[in-house]
Motif scaffolding. Sequence first.
Motif, PDB file in Angstrom:
ATOM      1  N   GLY A 186     -52.851  29.941 -41.033  1.00 30.21           N
ATOM      2  CA  GLY A 186     -53.877  30.336 -41.986  1.00 30.21           C
ATOM      3  C   GLY A 186     -55.273  30.073 -41.448  1.00 30.21           C
ATOM      4  O   GLY A 186     -55.545  30.266 -40.258  1.00 30.21           O
ATOM      5  N   PRO A 187     -56.181  29.564 -42.285  1.00 26.01           N
ATOM      6  CA  PRO A 187     -57.563  29.359 -41.848  1.00 26.01           C
ATOM      7  C   PRO A 187     -57.766  28.117 -40.993  1.00 26.01           C
ATOM      8  O   PRO A 187     -58.905  27.800 -40.647  1.00 26.01           O
ATOM      9  CB  PRO A 187     -58.335  29.257 -43.163  1.00 26.01           C
ATOM     10  CG  PRO A 187     -57.340  28.722 -44.143  1.00 26.01           C
ATOM     11  CD  PRO A 187     -56.019  29.329 -43.740  1.00 26.01           C
ATOM     12  N   GLY A 188     -56.700  27.391 -40.669  1.00 20.71           N
ATOM     13  CA  GLY A 188     -56.794  26.307 -39.709  1.00 20.71           C
ATOM     14  C   GLY A 188     -57.153  24.946 -40.272  1.00 20.71           C
ATOM     15  O   GLY A 188     -57.113  23.944 -39.547  1.00 20.71           O
ATOM     16  N   ASN A 189     -57.481  24.878 -41.553  1.00 20.68           N
ATOM     17  CA  ASN A 189     -57.889  23.589 -42.122  1.00 20.68           C
ATOM     18  C   ASN A 189     -56.747  22.582 -42.135  1.00 20.68           C
ATOM     19  O   ASN A 189     -56.962  21.382 -41.926  1.00 20.68           O
ATOM     20  CB  ASN A 189     -58.454  23.788 -43.524  1.00 20.68           C
ATOM     21  CG  ASN A 189     -57.441  24.396 -44.494  1.00 20.68           C
ATOM     22  OD1 ASN A 189     -56.845  25.440 -44.190  1.00 20.68           O
ATOM     23  ND2 ASN A 189     -57.252  23.793 -45.644  1.00 20.68           N
ATOM     24  N   VAL A 190     -55.517  23.055 -42.361  1.00 22.54           N
ATOM     25  CA  VAL A 190     -54.366  22.155 -42.348  1.00 22.54           C
ATOM     26  C   VAL A 190     -53.959  21.824 -40.913  1.00 22.54           C
ATOM     27  O   VAL A 190     -53.612  20.682 -40.607  1.00 22.54           O
ATOM     28  CB  VAL A 190     -53.210  22.786 -43.150  1.00 22.54           C
ATOM     29  CG1 VAL A 190     -51.903  22.065 -42.876  1.00 22.54           C
ATOM     30  CG2 VAL A 190     -53.522  22.750 -44.640  1.00 22.54           C
ATOM     31  N   THR A 191     -54.038  22.804 -40.023  1.00 21.62           N
ATOM     32  CA  THR A 191     -53.722  22.546 -38.622  1.00 21.62           C
ATOM     33  C   THR A 191     -54.599  21.425 -38.076  1.00 21.62           C
ATOM     34  O   THR A 191     -54.139  20.567 -37.311  1.00 21.62           O
ATOM     35  CB  THR A 191     -53.935  23.823 -37.784  1.00 21.62           C
ATOM     36  OG1 THR A 191     -53.370  24.943 -38.466  1.00 21.62           O
ATOM     37  CG2 THR A 191     -53.292  23.689 -36.417  1.00 21.62           C
ATOM     38  N   ALA A 192     -55.856  21.429 -38.474  1.00 17.56           N
ATOM     39  CA  ALA A 192     -56.785  20.407 -37.994  1.00 17.56           C
ATOM     40  C   ALA A 192     -56.361  19.004 -38.415  1.00 17.56           C
ATOM     41  O   ALA A 192     -56.681  18.024 -37.728  1.00 17.56           O
ATOM     42  CB  ALA A 192     -58.191  20.709 -38.503  1.00 17.56           C
ATOM     43  N   ASP A 225     -63.190  29.990 -35.437  1.00 18.10           N
ATOM     44  CA  ASP A 225     -64.613  29.683 -35.589  1.00 18.10           C
ATOM     45  C   ASP A 225     -64.844  28.239 -36.016  1.00 18.10           C
ATOM     46  O   ASP A 225     -65.804  27.595 -35.573  1.00 18.10           O
ATOM     47  CB  ASP A 225     -65.249  30.618 -36.622  1.00 18.10           C
ATOM     48  CG  ASP A 225     -65.377  32.041 -36.118  1.00 18.10           C
ATOM     49  OD1 ASP A 225     -65.195  32.267 -34.909  1.00 18.10           O
ATOM     50  OD2 ASP A 225     -65.648  32.943 -36.944  1.00 18.10           O
ATOM     51  N   GLU A 226     -63.972  27.717 -36.883  1.00 18.92           N
ATOM     52  CA  GLU A 226     -64.241  26.420 -37.492  1.00 18.92           C
ATOM     53  C   GLU A 226     -63.493  25.250 -36.864  1.00 18.92           C
ATOM     54  O   GLU A 226     -63.909  24.094 -37.038  1.00 18.92           O
ATOM     55  CB  GLU A 226     -63.934  26.479 -38.992  1.00 18.92           C
ATOM     56  CG  GLU A 226     -64.822  27.459 -39.741  1.00 18.92           C
ATOM     57  CD  GLU A 226     -64.739  27.311 -41.245  1.00 18.92           C
ATOM     58  OE1 GLU A 226     -63.964  26.455 -41.735  1.00 18.92           O
ATOM     59  OE2 GLU A 226     -65.457  28.060 -41.944  1.00 18.92           O
ATOM     60  N   HIS A 227     -62.389  25.524 -36.137  1.00 19.08           N
ATOM     61  CA  HIS A 227     -61.556  24.395 -35.717  1.00 19.08           C
ATOM     62  C   HIS A 227     -61.139  24.403 -34.248  1.00 19.08           C
ATOM     63  O   HIS A 227     -60.694  23.357 -33.749  1.00 19.08           O
ATOM     64  CB  HIS A 227     -60.292  24.336 -36.586  1.00 19.08           C
ATOM     65  CG  HIS A 227     -60.563  24.205 -38.050  1.00 19.08           C
ATOM     66  ND1 HIS A 227     -61.061  23.051 -38.603  1.00 19.08           N
ATOM     67  CD2 HIS A 227     -60.420  25.100 -39.075  1.00 19.08           C
ATOM     68  CE1 HIS A 227     -61.204  23.219 -39.913  1.00 19.08           C
ATOM     69  NE2 HIS A 227     -60.826  24.456 -40.220  1.00 19.08           N
ATOM     70  N   ALA A 228     -61.232  25.511 -33.545  1.00 19.14           N
ATOM     71  CA  ALA A 228     -60.719  25.566 -32.176  1.00 19.14           C
ATOM     72  C   ALA A 228     -61.579  24.749 -31.222  1.00 19.14           C
ATOM     73  O   ALA A 228     -62.786  24.607 -31.407  1.00 19.14           O
ATOM     74  CB  ALA A 228     -60.637  27.013 -31.700  1.00 19.14           C
TER      75      ALA A 228
END
Length: 285
Positions: A60-66, A92-95
């Motif tokens: 998804g938008p990466g917030n949980v992956t982070a 854009d926000e986490h990579a």
Amino acid sequence: MHSDIAPAVRPHSLDGSAPVWDPQQYLRHAGHRTRPFLDLLNRIPELPTGPARIADLGCGPGNVTALLTERWPDARITGFDLSPQMLQRATDEHAGPTPGGGRLDFRHADLADWMPEETYDLIVSNAALQWVPSHPGSFAAWINGLRPGGTFAFQIPGNFTAPSHRLLAELCDTPRWRDRLAGHGARYIHILEPAEYLARFTELGCAVDVWETTYSQLLQGADPVLDWVKGTALRPVLTALGDDREAVDRFLAEYREALRAAYPPGPRGTVFPFRRIFAVAHKEA
């Protein structure tokens, strides 16, 4: 992120197209959506090697992956997803490099046919496999892609008989909408019960922990259940209706009224019970 990234968990519409995702809408309820992943994360055992190699299926938008970088700060973590909108937001926000010396990146993949191309210490999935009817058939290959002592863990919504989803399915199948939307609201019969997931993983020789939790969520604002499903279950319907603004408005008005009756607001908000199913399968070392 490159503009040619392909879409990535494929929740196909009945016409074969993938729903268009809205990361901003999805993140409007980020707190409630994140809590089950934190509960899952707490039950994942220590990983066999370090720095760990981790895959997040349906990032998804990466917030949980982070959040994985907080538990394993030196890990190399890749989030996989089908939606270009979600991948763009995640990248854009986490990579990039993590403070602990690890790295977080995101790639396109369709979980319907994703197979490990390398060996992982952890494969994890948060609220994504419900979009993949074939997911139980991939368990053997995913477990095989783990190092000895590695873990496959996921949580998946188990609320598909709840009023929010039942009413959506019924509305899609009414005479007014049947030609355009029949079947779009009844997509989840492939979700297994906890005991069935337990049996699948024990047959694969894993030590497995399976459980379920119903979260009694207190949502705020006007028509909060409608706002919630706009980020998830409604995406295939809205994609099918496309740019027909009149049809979208009419459908949402009918669905809104049904949800208001099923989930009446209280003095401090609207209670929205949400059942989740969890599994943590540990491969023998």
